[in-house]
Scaffold this active site. Structure first.
Site, PDB file in Angstrom:
ATOM      1  N   LEU A  43      -4.488  18.346  10.621  1.00 18.92           N
ATOM      2  CA  LEU A  43      -3.298  18.017  11.434  1.00 18.92           C
ATOM      3  C   LEU A  43      -2.401  19.241  11.501  1.00 18.92           C
ATOM      4  O   LEU A  43      -1.541  19.453  10.645  1.00 18.92           O
ATOM      5  CB  LEU A  43      -2.562  16.815  10.839  1.00 18.92           C
ATOM      6  CG  LEU A  43      -1.797  15.994  11.874  1.00 18.92           C
ATOM      7  CD1 LEU A  43      -2.737  15.397  12.916  1.00 18.92           C
ATOM      8  CD2 LEU A  43      -1.027  14.875  11.212  1.00 18.92           C
ATOM      9  N   ASP A  44      -2.660  20.041  12.522  1.00 16.83           N
ATOM     10  CA  ASP A  44      -1.909  21.283  12.669  1.00 16.83           C
ATOM     11  C   ASP A  44      -0.577  21.023  13.383  1.00 16.83           C
ATOM     12  O   ASP A  44      -0.503  20.179  14.274  1.00 16.83           O
ATOM     13  CB  ASP A  44      -2.735  22.277  13.488  1.00 16.83           C
ATOM     14  CG  ASP A  44      -2.030  23.604  13.610  1.00 16.83           C
ATOM     15  OD1 ASP A  44      -1.835  24.257  12.574  1.00 16.83           O
ATOM     16  OD2 ASP A  44      -1.635  23.972  14.727  1.00 16.83           O
ATOM     17  N   GLU A  76      -7.676  23.150   5.525  1.00 15.91           N
ATOM     18  CA  GLU A  76      -6.416  23.829   5.242  1.00 15.91           C
ATOM     19  C   GLU A  76      -5.623  23.097   4.164  1.00 15.91           C
ATOM     20  O   GLU A  76      -4.822  23.692   3.453  1.00 15.91           O
ATOM     21  CB  GLU A  76      -5.578  23.924   6.533  1.00 15.91           C
ATOM     22  CG  GLU A  76      -4.490  24.946   6.398  1.00 15.91           C
ATOM     23  CD  GLU A  76      -3.459  24.887   7.515  1.00 15.91           C
ATOM     24  OE1 GLU A  76      -3.737  25.422   8.590  1.00 15.91           O
ATOM     25  OE2 GLU A  76      -2.378  24.311   7.291  1.00 15.91           O
ATOM     26  N   GLU A  77      -5.882  21.809   4.037  1.00 14.45           N
ATOM     27  CA  GLU A  77      -5.136  21.010   3.059  1.00 14.45           C
ATOM     28  C   GLU A  77      -5.676  21.122   1.642  1.00 14.45           C
ATOM     29  O   GLU A  77      -5.067  20.600   0.709  1.00 14.45           O
ATOM     30  CB  GLU A  77      -5.170  19.528   3.470  1.00 14.45           C
ATOM     31  CG  GLU A  77      -4.478  19.226   4.770  1.00 14.45           C
ATOM     32  CD  GLU A  77      -2.964  19.401   4.698  1.00 14.45           C
ATOM     33  OE1 GLU A  77      -2.408  19.386   3.580  1.00 14.45           O
ATOM     34  OE2 GLU A  77      -2.341  19.581   5.757  1.00 14.45           O
ATOM     35  N   GLU A  82      -7.785  28.012  11.820  1.00 13.06           N
ATOM     36  CA  GLU A  82      -6.989  28.037  13.043  1.00 13.06           C
ATOM     37  C   GLU A  82      -7.469  29.123  14.013  1.00 13.06           C
ATOM     38  O   GLU A  82      -7.766  28.835  15.175  1.00 13.06           O
ATOM     39  CB  GLU A  82      -5.512  28.247  12.682  1.00 13.06           C
ATOM     40  CG  GLU A  82      -4.966  27.062  11.896  1.00 13.06           C
ATOM     41  CD  GLU A  82      -3.605  27.301  11.234  1.00 13.06           C
ATOM     42  OE1 GLU A  82      -2.866  26.329  11.093  1.00 13.06           O
ATOM     43  OE2 GLU A  82      -3.299  28.430  10.833  1.00 13.06           O
ATOM     44  N   ASP A 132      -0.489  14.157   7.470  1.00 10.70           N
ATOM     45  CA  ASP A 132      -1.483  15.234   7.346  1.00 10.70           C
ATOM     46  C   ASP A 132      -2.488  14.942   6.236  1.00 10.70           C
ATOM     47  O   ASP A 132      -3.662  15.261   6.344  1.00 10.70           O
ATOM     48  CB  ASP A 132      -0.842  16.626   7.203  1.00 10.70           C
ATOM     49  CG  ASP A 132       0.377  16.652   6.324  1.00 10.70           C
ATOM     50  OD1 ASP A 132       0.657  15.639   5.653  1.00 10.70           O
ATOM     51  OD2 ASP A 132       1.052  17.695   6.295  1.00 10.70           O
ATOM     52  N   ASP A 185      -8.472  22.251  10.249  1.00 10.54           N
ATOM     53  CA  ASP A 185      -7.064  21.992   9.973  1.00 10.54           C
ATOM     54  C   ASP A 185      -6.849  20.584  10.518  1.00 10.54           C
ATOM     55  O   ASP A 185      -6.764  20.386  11.735  1.00 10.54           O
ATOM     56  CB  ASP A 185      -6.167  23.006  10.696  1.00 10.54           C
ATOM     57  CG  ASP A 185      -4.701  22.769  10.361  1.00 10.54           C
ATOM     58  OD1 ASP A 185      -4.404  21.750   9.720  1.00 10.54           O
ATOM     59  OD2 ASP A 185      -3.862  23.608  10.746  1.00 10.54           O
ATOM     60  N   ASP A 232       0.846  -1.203   0.000  1.00  6.27           N
ATOM     61  CA  ASP A 232       0.000   0.000   0.000  1.00  6.27           C
ATOM     62  C   ASP A 232       0.874   1.242   0.000  1.00  6.27           C
ATOM     63  O   ASP A 232       1.943   1.255   0.600  1.00  6.27           O
ATOM     64  CB  ASP A 232      -0.871   0.054   1.270  1.00  6.27           C
ATOM     65  CG  ASP A 232      -1.745  -1.172   1.400  1.00  6.27           C
ATOM     66  OD1 ASP A 232      -2.262  -1.601   0.364  1.00  6.27           O
ATOM     67  OD2 ASP A 232      -1.856  -1.693   2.527  1.00  6.27           O
TER      68      ASP A 232
END
Ligand code: AHM
Ligand code: MG
Length: 338
Positions: free
Chosen positions: A121-122, A96-97, A278, A73, A119, A67
């Site tokens: 994974l900040d 945010e991504e 954020e 993130d 967000d 895989d």
């Protein structure tokens, strides 16, 4: 201790109980909050495995089972989108991504009433070195017609229009902290039963504190008033703590009191942190916990007008007495020609 205090309250139980106390609640909002809890648990599992990345395969490569290994993130982003899309409570997501808004197709005949901003994974630059990261989210009730697709107007709104916001801290323990506008509650993940359990009821942050959190490496790039305020914090021997992960830095001051600053710099004249993903959600939580959240030009964060999805802002938030002091420095030195 009486028996009632001994009873563990899970996130699901708490959400359902809160729904029953609100006669206008439809159940849709409850399911949405539960979905966020589910996605957070899945992301938590992957964050905990991140240290094994060299064994399991480096991001971008294929692992032993063939895989593709995703960057964490991206994984978190996909997992939140997938989970929120599944139950049909959300008609759109702004992350945010992602450059653009994500339209979520209706599930059956359900008319989704909410949009989520997040967000996923900040502070992701901390992952490689095993330092805490977080998820930040905010929820708005949709504005556009429920009969059509989600619109930009559903997202470009002031923070005051949010109906809920929160964060997940993937730290030494994993904590989910959220508010629906009636105070802030925190839930710690008990890995042995796989449930978030109520651990911090009605969080009120200290009105004063002696922690300041700012990237002092940019000191020379800050405006004069910010430099003077930071000098003041240093003169008073306040403790400087800066993880470089907004959720962790703010979580500390929520409990110990303090101020978090990300001022405008020469590189980021409008600030670096994103208003929608954020600043708004964290300002919502800080205010609900009794703190104050302003820009470094002293506007209330929650009242800021937003024109583009990825708009940024400077920010100064935390214990109300400390933010009041910061305000005095801005008023005193802000007008000085530099
Ligand atoms: P990210 O969304 O790309 O992770 O950036 C946001 C993070 C915040 O968590 C943190 O407060 C800040 O960026 C740190 O920035 P800097 O390294 O410039 O101090
Ligand atoms: Mg971020």
């Amino acid at each position: 201790m009486n028996q009632m205090q001994d009873k563990i309250v899970t996130l699901d139980e708490f959400i359902i109980k809160s729904e029953k106390e609100n006669p206008n609640s439809s159940g849709s909002f409850t399911r949405l909050l539960r979905d966020i809890g589910i996605a957070a648990k899945i992301v938590n599992r992957e964050v905990n495995r991140a240290g094994l990345v060299n064994i399991l395969g480096v991001a971008g490569s294929t692992n032993t089972t063939g895989d593709e290994v995703q960057k964490l993130d991206i994984f978190a982003n996909n997992k939140f989108i997938e989970t929120l899309s599944y139950s049909g409570e959300v008609c759109g997501i702004a992350s945010e991504e992602n450059q653009e808004i994500i339209e979520v197709k209706p599930v059956g005949k359900k008319k989704a009433q909410y949009v989520v901003v997040m967000d996923p994974l900040d502070g992701s630059s901390n992952i490689d070195v095993n330092v805490s990261v977080g998820t930040i989210f905010g929820i708005f009730k949709r504005k556009s017609s429920p009969d059509g697709p989600v619109q930009m107007e559903d997202f470009l709104r002031k923070g005051t229009e949010m109906v809920a916001a929160g964060y997940v801290l993937y730290g030494t323990s994993t904590l989910l902290v959220y508010s629906t506008g009636k105070g802030v509650n925190g839930f710690t993940l008990d890995p042995s039963i796989g449930e978030f359990c109520l651990s911090h009821r009605d969080i009120k942050m200290p009105a004063a504190g002696n922690y300041y959190s700012v990237n002092q490496g940019y000191y020379l790039k800050f405006d004069l008033e910010m430099r003077r305020y930071i000098d003041h914090c240093s003169d008073l021997n306040y403790r400087l703590r800066y993880i470089g992960s907004m959720v962790s830095d703010i979580h500390r001051i929520m409990f110990q009191g303090g101020i978090f600053l990300y001022p405008n710099t020469r590189k980021y004249p409008k600030g670096k942190l994103r208003l929608l993903y954020e600043c708004f959600p964290m300002a919502y939580i800080i205010e609900q916990a009794g703190g104050t959240a302003l820009t470094c030009k002293l506007e209330r964060i929650m009242d800021l007008e937003i024109f583009t999805l990825h708009q940024t802002s400077s920010i100064a938030m935390g214990s109300k007495d400390m933010v009041r002091d910061m305000k005095e420095f801005v008023e005193r030195y802000g007008a000085v020609i530099q």
